[in-house]
Design a protein around this motif. Structure first.
Motif, PDB file in Angstrom:
ATOM      1  N   LYS A  20      -1.669   5.225   6.243  1.00 21.20           N
ATOM      2  CA  LYS A  20      -1.075   3.904   6.038  1.00 21.20           C
ATOM      3  C   LYS A  20      -0.867   3.167   7.358  1.00 21.20           C
ATOM      4  O   LYS A  20      -1.206   1.986   7.479  1.00 21.20           O
ATOM      5  N   THR A  21      -0.300   3.858   8.343  1.00 25.06           N
ATOM      6  CA  THR A  21      -0.076   3.216   9.642  1.00 25.06           C
ATOM      7  C   THR A  21      -1.401   2.867  10.304  1.00 25.06           C
ATOM      8  O   THR A  21      -1.540   1.798  10.927  1.00 25.06           O
TER       9      THR A  21
ATOM     10  N   ARG B 161      -2.890   2.160  -3.837  1.00 22.42           N
ATOM     11  CA  ARG B 161      -2.491   3.485  -3.384  1.00 22.42           C
ATOM     12  C   ARG B 161      -3.592   4.018  -2.464  1.00 22.42           C
ATOM     13  O   ARG B 161      -4.769   3.963  -2.809  1.00 22.42           O
ATOM     14  N   LEU B 162      -3.196   4.519  -1.300  1.00 22.02           N
ATOM     15  CA  LEU B 162      -4.129   5.065  -0.324  1.00 22.02           C
ATOM     16  C   LEU B 162      -4.115   6.585  -0.417  1.00 22.02           C
ATOM     17  O   LEU B 162      -3.070   7.228  -0.226  1.00 22.02           O
TER      18      LEU B 162
ATOM     19  N   SER C  12      -1.311   9.848   5.125  1.00 18.52           N
ATOM     20  CA  SER C  12      -2.456   9.377   4.339  1.00 18.52           C
ATOM     21  C   SER C  12      -3.266   8.302   5.050  1.00 18.52           C
ATOM     22  O   SER C  12      -4.347   7.938   4.583  1.00 18.52           O
TER      23      SER C  12
ATOM     24  N   GLY D 138       1.378   5.461  -0.263  1.00 20.35           N
ATOM     25  CA  GLY D 138       0.664   6.682   0.106  1.00 20.35           C
ATOM     26  C   GLY D 138       1.596   7.691   0.716  1.00 20.35           C
ATOM     27  O   GLY D 138       2.675   7.346   1.226  1.00 20.35           O
TER      28      GLY D 138
ATOM     29  N   ASP E 292       5.656  -1.552   8.348  1.00 16.30           N
ATOM     30  CA  ASP E 292       5.472  -0.116   8.168  1.00 16.30           C
ATOM     31  C   ASP E 292       6.807   0.509   7.749  1.00 16.30           C
ATOM     32  O   ASP E 292       7.734   0.602   8.556  1.00 16.30           O
TER      33      ASP E 292
ATOM     34  N   HIS F 111       5.845   5.123   1.451  1.00 12.06           N
ATOM     35  CA  HIS F 111       5.657   6.301   0.607  1.00 12.06           C
ATOM     36  C   HIS F 111       6.619   6.259  -0.578  1.00 12.06           C
ATOM     37  O   HIS F 111       6.656   7.190  -1.378  1.00 12.06           O
TER      38      HIS F 111
ATOM     39  N   VAL G 143       3.589  -1.141   3.818  1.00 14.04           N
ATOM     40  CA  VAL G 143       3.109   0.206   3.511  1.00 14.04           C
ATOM     41  C   VAL G 143       4.320   1.111   3.381  1.00 14.04           C
ATOM     42  O   VAL G 143       5.289   0.991   4.137  1.00 14.04           O
TER      43      VAL G 143
ATOM     44  N   VAL H 138       0.865  -1.179   0.000  1.00 13.02           N
ATOM     45  CA  VAL H 138       0.000   0.000   0.000  1.00 13.02           C
ATOM     46  C   VAL H 138       0.898   1.223   0.000  1.00 13.02           C
ATOM     47  O   VAL H 138       1.710   1.409   0.912  1.00 13.02           O
TER      48      VAL H 138
ATOM     49  N   LEU I 148      -8.663   3.266  -1.163  1.00 11.65           N
ATOM     50  CA  LEU I 148      -7.650   2.514  -1.892  1.00 11.65           C
ATOM     51  C   LEU I 148      -7.968   2.484  -3.377  1.00 11.65           C
ATOM     52  O   LEU I 148      -9.109   2.253  -3.772  1.00 11.65           O
TER      53      LEU I 148
END
Length: 226
Positions: free
Chosen positions: A42-43, A199-200, A40, A36, A153, A185, A183, A34, A205
């Motif tokens: 993600k976590t 993509r978040l 955004s 982002g 993460d 960036h 996840v 994922v 999504l």
């Protein structure tokens, strides 16, 4: 297979949802991603999947069965960004034994071997390890729990290119027997290792058809260089 069906999440202090009707599925034997921007959600997505946060609506299922937070915490292993900040043990051995009081030295070394750190002294302090070794130790701690779903993460954050390559190779191995979700960036770092994901953005999504290949190549051992 792990599934999220129309999951939304809005903290009590937030004016808008962080996640809005998110749906995805993670299959055992495959790594997914994922992507982002920072902030955004993600976590937060990982916290919902792992049972650390309860969704405002929607369902999280494993093999078609809806799970509660406690069940998800048993099912999933979560490695936070910069996991070295969360180490509690004074030594590698103590860190591995957290939650495993009867862990033997042989079992601890077997866990380290899974992440490519066989032979590491169990008496060494975690803060004395390199950044890549600290990420591997955090992975070993989670693998001792034998999670069916491994959640990572930003696993390459703050690492140099050579160490990033080692972590990427390790992810390919770890995903063979479990579902893995990364996840990040920086999705371009995972091209060639992870072949798909989402993509978040704005809490929703969108499928990623393909990931770009990482521009810098993974370092090869000297013996294989021309």
């Amino acid at each position: 297979m792990l599934e999220l069906r129309n999951v939304s999440y809005q903290p009590a202090t937030a004016v808008a949802p962080v996640l809005c009707g998110v749906s995805l599925s993670l299959a055992v034997g495959r790594a997914s991603l994922v992507a982002g921007r920072s902030g955004s959600g993600k976590t937060t997505l990982l916290e919902v999947i792992s049972g650390l946060a309860e969704p405002s609506s929607g369902q999280v299922l494993w093999e078609g069965e809806r799970l509660n937070g406690r069940q998800l915490r048993w099912l999933c292993g979560l490695v936070f960004q910069f996991p070295e900040r969360h180490f509690l043990g004074l030594s590698v051995g103590q860190e591995l034994k957290l939650g495993h009081r009867r862990l033997t030295a042989e079992e601890a070394q077997a866990a380290l071997q899974l992440v490519g750190m066989e032979g590491l002294s169990l008496q060494q302090a975690p803060e004395q390890l390199s950044g890549g070794q600290q990420r591997r130790l955090a992975l070993a701690v989670q693998l001792l729990r034998n999670p069916r779903v491994l959640l990572l993460d930003e696993p390459t954050a703050g690492l140099d290119w050579a160490v990033r390559g080692e972590i990427l190779e390790l992810l390919a191995v770890l995903s063979q027997e479990r579902a893995v979700l990364v996840v990040t960036h920086e999705p371009e770092l995972f091209g060639g290792v992870i072949d798909g994901g989402w993509r978040l953005a704005r809490g929703q999504l969108e499928p990623l058809s393909a990931l770009p290949t990482m521009a810098p190549t993974i370092a090869t051992p000297q013996g294989n260089q021309p």
